[in-house]
Design a protein around this motif. Structure first.
Motif, PDB file in Angstrom:
ATOM      1  N   SER A 175       1.108  -0.658  -0.316  1.00 56.10           N
ATOM      2  CA  SER A 175       0.051   0.085   0.148  1.00 56.10           C
ATOM      3  C   SER A 175       0.673   1.701  -0.115  1.00 56.10           C
ATOM      4  O   SER A 175       1.732   1.214   0.387  1.00 56.10           O
ATOM      5  N   ILE A 176       0.051   2.259  -0.553  1.00 57.67           N
ATOM      6  CA  ILE A 176       0.694   4.174   0.135  1.00 57.67           C
ATOM      7  C   ILE A 176       1.413   4.197   1.298  1.00 57.67           C
ATOM      8  O   ILE A 176       2.639   4.675   0.996  1.00 57.67           O
ATOM      9  N   ARG A 177       0.460   3.563   1.690  1.00 58.81           N
ATOM     10  CA  ARG A 177       1.075   4.376   3.280  1.00 58.81           C
ATOM     11  C   ARG A 177       1.957   3.485   3.496  1.00 58.81           C
ATOM     12  O   ARG A 177       3.218   3.571   4.411  1.00 58.81           O
ATOM     13  N   THR A 178       2.294   2.217   3.766  1.00 62.97           N
ATOM     14  CA  THR A 178       3.336   0.999   4.175  1.00 62.97           C
ATOM     15  C   THR A 178       4.745   1.646   3.443  1.00 62.97           C
ATOM     16  O   THR A 178       5.338   2.024   3.739  1.00 62.97           O
ATOM     17  N   LEU A 179       4.411   2.241   1.942  1.00 65.43           N
ATOM     18  CA  LEU A 179       5.749   2.831   0.679  1.00 65.43           C
ATOM     19  C   LEU A 179       6.028   3.848   2.137  1.00 65.43           C
ATOM     20  O   LEU A 179       7.580   3.655   2.469  1.00 65.43           O
ATOM     21  N   TYR A 180       5.291   4.811   2.853  1.00 66.02           N
ATOM     22  CA  TYR A 180       5.531   6.061   2.840  1.00 66.02           C
ATOM     23  C   TYR A 180       7.003   5.091   4.328  1.00 66.02           C
ATOM     24  O   TYR A 180       7.602   5.992   4.971  1.00 66.02           O
ATOM     25  N   GLN A 181       6.418   4.426   5.503  1.00 68.31           N
ATOM     26  CA  GLN A 181       6.257   3.984   6.348  1.00 68.31           C
ATOM     27  C   GLN A 181       8.015   3.331   5.564  1.00 68.31           C
ATOM     28  O   GLN A 181       8.908   3.987   6.957  1.00 68.31           O
ATOM     29  N   ASP A 182       8.361   2.614   4.596  1.00 70.46           N
ATOM     30  CA  ASP A 182       9.433   2.440   4.960  1.00 70.46           C
ATOM     31  C   ASP A 182      10.172   3.071   3.708  1.00 70.46           C
ATOM     32  O   ASP A 182      11.337   3.075   4.502  1.00 70.46           O
ATOM     33  N   ILE A 183      10.325   4.229   3.455  1.00 69.96           N
ATOM     34  CA  ILE A 183      10.711   5.314   3.090  1.00 69.96           C
ATOM     35  C   ILE A 183      11.499   6.293   4.164  1.00 69.96           C
ATOM     36  O   ILE A 183      12.387   6.613   4.414  1.00 69.96           O
ATOM     37  N   ALA A 184      10.325   6.511   5.352  1.00 71.69           N
ATOM     38  CA  ALA A 184      10.855   7.664   6.961  1.00 71.69           C
ATOM     39  C   ALA A 184      11.892   6.208   6.943  1.00 71.69           C
ATOM     40  O   ALA A 184      12.676   6.527   7.896  1.00 71.69           O
ATOM     41  N   ALA A 185      11.857   4.476   7.107  1.00 67.09           N
ATOM     42  CA  ALA A 185      12.655   4.006   7.646  1.00 67.09           C
ATOM     43  C   ALA A 185      14.434   3.752   6.871  1.00 67.09           C
ATOM     44  O   ALA A 185      14.784   3.605   7.689  1.00 67.09           O
ATOM     45  N   LEU A 186      14.341   4.008   5.245  1.00 65.95           N
ATOM     46  CA  LEU A 186      15.126   3.759   5.313  1.00 65.95           C
ATOM     47  C   LEU A 186      15.535   5.333   5.258  1.00 65.95           C
ATOM     48  O   LEU A 186      17.579   5.671   5.477  1.00 65.95           O
ATOM     49  N   ARG A 187      15.309   6.251   5.680  1.00 68.71           N
ATOM     50  CA  ARG A 187      16.080   7.559   5.050  1.00 68.71           C
ATOM     51  C   ARG A 187      16.430   7.815   7.147  1.00 68.71           C
ATOM     52  O   ARG A 187      17.817   8.621   7.113  1.00 68.71           O
ATOM     53  N   ALA A 188      15.895   7.272   8.043  1.00 71.18           N
ATOM     54  CA  ALA A 188      16.360   6.717   9.444  1.00 71.18           C
ATOM     55  C   ALA A 188      17.270   6.604   9.502  1.00 71.18           C
ATOM     56  O   ALA A 188      18.541   6.595  10.736  1.00 71.18           O
ATOM     57  N   VAL A 189      18.156   5.640   8.579  1.00 70.91           N
ATOM     58  CA  VAL A 189      19.367   4.574   8.385  1.00 70.91           C
ATOM     59  C   VAL A 189      20.586   5.521   7.691  1.00 70.91           C
ATOM     60  O   VAL A 189      21.445   4.888   7.296  1.00 70.91           O
ATOM     61  N   GLY A 190      20.062   6.249   7.027  1.00 71.98           N
ATOM     62  CA  GLY A 190      20.715   7.049   6.842  1.00 71.98           C
ATOM     63  C   GLY A 190      21.150   6.736   4.753  1.00 71.98           C
ATOM     64  O   GLY A 190      21.838   7.258   4.798  1.00 71.98           O
ATOM     65  N   ILE A 191      19.926   6.428   4.547  1.00 71.19           N
ATOM     66  CA  ILE A 191      19.781   6.303   3.319  1.00 71.19           C
ATOM     67  C   ILE A 191      19.271   8.039   2.264  1.00 71.19           C
ATOM     68  O   ILE A 191      18.486   7.730   2.323  1.00 71.19           O
ATOM     69  N   ASP A 192      19.545   7.800   1.069  1.00 76.89           N
ATOM     70  CA  ASP A 192      19.412   9.820   0.863  1.00 76.89           C
ATOM     71  C   ASP A 192      18.454   9.060  -0.176  1.00 76.89           C
ATOM     72  O   ASP A 192      18.400   8.736  -1.728  1.00 76.89           O
ATOM     73  N   ILE A 193      17.187   9.220   0.091  1.00 79.01           N
ATOM     74  CA  ILE A 193      16.110   9.926  -1.139  1.00 79.01           C
ATOM     75  C   ILE A 193      15.634  10.361  -0.819  1.00 79.01           C
ATOM     76  O   ILE A 193      14.705  11.293  -0.103  1.00 79.01           O
ATOM     77  N   ALA A 194      15.113  11.070  -2.094  1.00 78.06           N
ATOM     78  CA  ALA A 194      15.269  12.515  -2.291  1.00 78.06           C
ATOM     79  C   ALA A 194      13.128  12.294  -2.980  1.00 78.06           C
ATOM     80  O   ALA A 194      12.850  11.123  -3.260  1.00 78.06           O
ATOM     81  N   SER A 195      13.200  13.395  -2.111  1.00 80.37           N
ATOM     82  CA  SER A 195      11.366  13.073  -3.211  1.00 80.37           C
ATOM     83  C   SER A 195      10.581  14.305  -3.291  1.00 80.37           C
ATOM     84  O   SER A 195      11.312  15.797  -3.261  1.00 80.37           O
TER      85      SER A 195
END
Length: 338
Positions: free
Chosen positions: A33-53
């Motif tokens: 789901s799009i909600r799960t995607l938002y949560q996963d993007i936030a998790a990756l950013r929290a560990v230092g992965i650079d994802i721009a939006s």
């Protein structure tokens, strides 16, 4: 599919796109789901992965965003995790904290990383299954927020955690952050896949998740613990909030409010603290962290009177090393804000 496996697949799918990929398309490609995607993007950013939006356009993964553990064998992974665990156990080693932080990152993004077993509870009368002790702790906060209460709690626990500072304003209203906390505010604590909001709830959760720290009394002795923890979270905070806004309810209105009259709340708190060092017998607990934080802030900012009972109680708490470290963090944030 576990969250850690999803995070791997998310990075793999994003590497296939040279430009931005829209959120709905990315979610569809992953079967989530799009909600799960938002949560996963936030998790990756929290560990230092650079994802721009960019709103309405999509996401893009910065070049070179690779997770080294993906390219190693199972035996090498076992050696890495074992080494980080041993290094993190040596509190005198200057690399202990970096080792713990790196180990958290590995466990958050790698499905097969060995997890530390949770300490089983010896209390049969309370459910202690509140999350895996080996799961990573990610703490979303702002130095000038109630997150300071949770920060103090985490420092008292002495556990490793990752702090993510969220600025007030648009940063708290992004789809990714709202997927974690729809209220769009801090603090938020993510313990593996468990998400907890509200400072009192987070303190109570952490005390149960890490019982070895002794910040919650045995179940049979939790009457005062629960009473004053949630007295502060309910009547006390409501009364202080109304007072700080200059709202003075009439006697009739006070009867309709859960907090009652401000004066009654102050008198109740003062009589409770008179001659007491801690709220629960002779032991320091999460209740003292929550109530003490409000008393310290209240006297500092004038929303709570500097009554002798409050001053004596706070004097016994404010010199604790964990509290001093949190105060230094706030002072540094204030210095940079000027």
């Amino acid at each position: 599919m576990s969250r850690k496996t999803r995070l791997h697949e998310l990075l793999q799918v994003m590497r296939q796109y040279e430009g931005r990929i829209a959120g709905p398309s990315l979610a569809e490609a992953l079967g989530i789901s799009i909600r799960t995607l938002y949560q996963d993007i936030a998790a990756l950013r929290a560990v230092g992965i650079d994802i721009a939006s960019e709103p309405g356009v999509g996401y893009v993964l910065a070049p070179g965003q690779f997770l080294p553990p993906l390219a190693i064998s199972d035996e090498e992974l076992e050696a890495l995790v074992t080494g980080l665990e041993r290094l993190g156990e040596n509190s005198l080693d200057p690399l202990a904290m970096p080792a713990k932080s790196l180990l958290e990152s590995v466990r958050q993004v790698l499905p097969d990383a060995r997890q530390q077993p949770a300490t089983p509870s010896t209390e049969a009368s309370i459910q202690q299954d509140v999350g895996d002790q080996g799961a990573p702790l990610v703490f979303y906060t702002n130095p000038l927020s109630r997150g300071g209460i949770v920060h103090w709690m985490l420092e008292e626990l002495g556990v490793s955690y990752r702090m993510v500072t969220v600025e007030y304003g648009p940063a708290m209203k992004t789809p990714e952050f709202l997927a974690i906390n729809p209220m769009g505010k801090v603090p938020v604590l993510c313990h593996g896949d468990v998400v907890i909001t509200e400072s009192a709830a987070i303190c109570a959760y952490l005390a149960d998740a890490f019982p070895e720290a002794g910040l919650a009394p045995p179940p049979a002795e939790r009457g005062d613990y629960y009473r004053w923890l949630f007295f502060a979270a309910g009547p006390m905070e409501s009364a202080l909030g109304l007072y700080s806004l200059g709202v003075q309810p009439t006697a009739e209105q006070s009867m309709r409010l859960g907090c009652g009259a401000y004066s009654a709340v102050m008198d109740t708190l003062a009589s409770t603290l008179q001659g007491r060092r801690y709220l629960v017998g002779d032991r320091f607990s999460a209740a003292d962290i929550y109530v003490g934080s409000h008393i310290g802030w209240g006297m500092q900012f004038g929303t709570l009177p500097a009554r002798p009972e409050f001053q004596a109680y706070w004097a016994g708490l404010c010199e604790r090393p964990a509290q001093q470290q949190c105060q230094a963090f706030v002072a540094e944030a204030l210095a940079h804000a000027r």
